[in-house]
Design a protein around this motif. Sequence first.
Motif, PDB file in Angstrom:
ATOM      1  N   ALA A   7      32.127  43.070  77.160  1.00  0.00           N
ATOM      2  CA  ALA A   7      33.227  44.121  76.850  1.00  0.00           C
ATOM      3  C   ALA A   7      33.646  45.643  78.295  1.00  0.00           C
ATOM      4  N   GLU A   8      32.019  45.636  77.773  1.00  0.00           N
ATOM      5  CA  GLU A   8      31.578  46.869  79.282  1.00  0.00           C
ATOM      6  C   GLU A   8      32.130  46.237  80.566  1.00  0.00           C
ATOM      7  N   THR A   9      31.901  45.159  80.846  1.00  0.00           N
ATOM      8  CA  THR A   9      32.460  44.046  81.771  1.00  0.00           C
ATOM      9  C   THR A   9      34.012  43.758  81.907  1.00  0.00           C
ATOM     10  N   TYR A  10      35.135  43.613  80.978  1.00  0.00           N
ATOM     11  CA  TYR A  10      35.876  43.243  80.890  1.00  0.00           C
ATOM     12  C   TYR A  10      37.274  44.385  80.751  1.00  0.00           C
ATOM     13  N   THR A  11      36.175  45.813  79.573  1.00  0.00           N
ATOM     14  CA  THR A  11      37.420  46.689  79.840  1.00  0.00           C
ATOM     15  C   THR A  11      36.958  48.374  81.588  1.00  0.00           C
ATOM     16  N   GLU A  12      36.713  47.528  82.064  1.00  0.00           N
ATOM     17  CA  GLU A  12      36.004  48.490  83.534  1.00  0.00           C
ATOM     18  C   GLU A  12      37.897  48.442  84.140  1.00  0.00           C
ATOM     19  N   TYR A  29      38.008  46.000  72.462  1.00  0.00           N
ATOM     20  CA  TYR A  29      37.618  45.100  73.345  1.00  0.00           C
ATOM     21  C   TYR A  29      36.898  44.108  72.017  1.00  0.00           C
ATOM     22  N   VAL A  30      35.648  44.049  71.638  1.00  0.00           N
ATOM     23  CA  VAL A  30      34.228  43.346  70.524  1.00  0.00           C
ATOM     24  C   VAL A  30      35.572  42.923  70.020  1.00  0.00           C
ATOM     25  N   ARG A  31      36.195  43.948  69.032  1.00  0.00           N
ATOM     26  CA  ARG A  31      37.365  43.483  67.812  1.00  0.00           C
ATOM     27  C   ARG A  31      37.855  42.428  68.405  1.00  0.00           C
ATOM     28  N   GLN A  87      37.926  38.410  67.114  1.00  0.00           N
ATOM     29  CA  GLN A  87      39.558  38.038  66.343  1.00  0.00           C
ATOM     30  C   GLN A  87      39.615  36.499  67.098  1.00  0.00           C
ATOM     31  N   MET A  88      39.446  36.560  68.442  1.00  0.00           N
ATOM     32  CA  MET A  88      40.097  35.640  69.356  1.00  0.00           C
ATOM     33  C   MET A  88      39.043  34.385  69.501  1.00  0.00           C
ATOM     34  N   ASN A  89      37.913  34.471  69.087  1.00  0.00           N
ATOM     35  CA  ASN A  89      36.762  33.677  69.464  1.00  0.00           C
ATOM     36  C   ASN A  89      36.552  32.882  67.872  1.00  0.00           C
ATOM     37  N   HIS A  90      36.850  34.196  66.366  1.00  0.00           N
ATOM     38  CA  HIS A  90      36.464  33.470  65.215  1.00  0.00           C
ATOM     39  C   HIS A  90      35.428  33.819  64.969  1.00  0.00           C
ATOM     40  N   ILE A  91      35.072  34.895  65.373  1.00  0.00           N
ATOM     41  CA  ILE A  91      33.424  35.315  65.322  1.00  0.00           C
ATOM     42  C   ILE A  91      33.200  36.439  64.659  1.00  0.00           C
ATOM     43  N   GLY A  92      32.401  36.333  63.461  1.00  0.00           N
ATOM     44  CA  GLY A  92      31.636  37.136  62.597  1.00  0.00           C
ATOM     45  C   GLY A  92      31.284  37.982  62.257  1.00  0.00           C
ATOM     46  N   GLU A  93      29.849  37.924  63.415  1.00  0.00           N
ATOM     47  CA  GLU A  93      29.564  38.669  63.910  1.00  0.00           C
ATOM     48  C   GLU A  93      29.111  39.160  65.325  1.00  0.00           C
ATOM     49  N   ASP A  94      28.237  39.440  65.424  1.00  0.00           N
ATOM     50  CA  ASP A  94      27.684  40.564  66.628  1.00  0.00           C
ATOM     51  C   ASP A  94      26.997  39.313  67.589  1.00  0.00           C
ATOM     52  N   ILE A  95      26.366  38.126  66.767  1.00  0.00           N
ATOM     53  CA  ILE A  95      25.582  37.747  67.643  1.00  0.00           C
ATOM     54  C   ILE A  95      26.108  36.102  68.323  1.00  0.00           C
ATOM     55  N   ILE A  96      25.914  36.418  69.576  1.00  0.00           N
ATOM     56  CA  ILE A  96      26.322  34.754  70.525  1.00  0.00           C
ATOM     57  C   ILE A  96      24.829  34.447  71.037  1.00  0.00           C
ATOM     58  N   HIS A  97      25.342  33.469  71.478  1.00  0.00           N
ATOM     59  CA  HIS A  97      24.334  32.086  71.946  1.00  0.00           C
ATOM     60  C   HIS A  97      25.313  31.565  73.268  1.00  0.00           C
ATOM     61  N   PRO A  98      23.228  31.993  74.125  1.00  0.00           N
ATOM     62  CA  PRO A  98      23.424  31.348  75.644  1.00  0.00           C
ATOM     63  C   PRO A  98      24.077  29.765  75.743  1.00  0.00           C
ATOM     64  N   GLY A  99      25.024  29.363  76.233  1.00  0.00           N
ATOM     65  CA  GLY A  99      24.967  27.880  76.328  1.00  0.00           C
ATOM     66  C   GLY A  99      26.490  28.378  76.139  1.00  0.00           C
ATOM     67  N   HIS A 100      26.858  28.772  75.565  1.00  0.00           N
ATOM     68  CA  HIS A 100      28.284  28.213  74.220  1.00  0.00           C
ATOM     69  C   HIS A 100      29.534  29.109  75.077  1.00  0.00           C
ATOM     70  N   TYR A 101      30.502  28.642  74.704  1.00  0.00           N
ATOM     71  CA  TYR A 101      31.930  29.852  75.701  1.00  0.00           C
ATOM     72  C   TYR A 101      31.963  30.362  75.273  1.00  0.00           C
ATOM     73  N   LEU A 102      33.053  31.600  75.446  1.00  0.00           N
ATOM     74  CA  LEU A 102      33.922  32.894  74.640  1.00  0.00           C
ATOM     75  C   LEU A 102      35.322  32.985  75.584  1.00  0.00           C
ATOM     76  N   THR A 103      36.111  32.673  74.740  1.00  0.00           N
ATOM     77  CA  THR A 103      37.351  33.334  75.354  1.00  0.00           C
ATOM     78  C   THR A 103      37.563  35.276  75.454  1.00  0.00           C
ATOM     79  N   VAL A 104      38.067  35.319  77.509  1.00  0.00           N
ATOM     80  CA  VAL A 104      37.790  36.310  77.167  1.00  0.00           C
ATOM     81  C   VAL A 104      39.272  37.443  78.242  1.00  0.00           C
ATOM     82  N   MET A 105      39.457  38.375  77.383  1.00  0.00           N
ATOM     83  CA  MET A 105      40.584  38.991  78.682  1.00  0.00           C
ATOM     84  C   MET A 105      40.294  39.373  79.118  1.00  0.00           C
TER      85      MET A 105
END
Length: 112
Positions: A55-60, A69-71, A75-93
């Motif tokens: 979020a810090e990278t993409y809100t600059e 942005y985290v929220r 929401q965009m990626n249907h994530i309920g927690e703050d935990i993400i894992h290396p190797g997975h993909y995220l849609t970012v704006m």
Amino acid sequence: MKKSLVFFSLGAMLGCGFFSIFLMNVLAKEPQKPEMISYYTCIEIRPGDTLWSIAETYTEGTDISVEDYVRRLKQMNHIGEDIIHPGHYLTVMYQRPSAPAEEKSSASVYER
């Protein structure tokens, strides 16, 4: 007495008129912020990445707060927690200023 009141009123009206013209000129010269266009892409999560660091990278350079942005990311990626894992993909704006009218005609529809 009546004559001086008329002159005073006339002077006050002229002064207000000149002041408003001056104020309009000053406001007209203020640079306007360019319109921001939102784009979406997919990124691979790397070791050490967090939703907050992404979020810090993409809100600059935008008006979006990191918290908002985290929220949106969750929401965009249907994530309920703050935990993400290396190797997975995220849609970012990400946002970029819109091109001026003369550049829009020659700009490509797709941005890479």
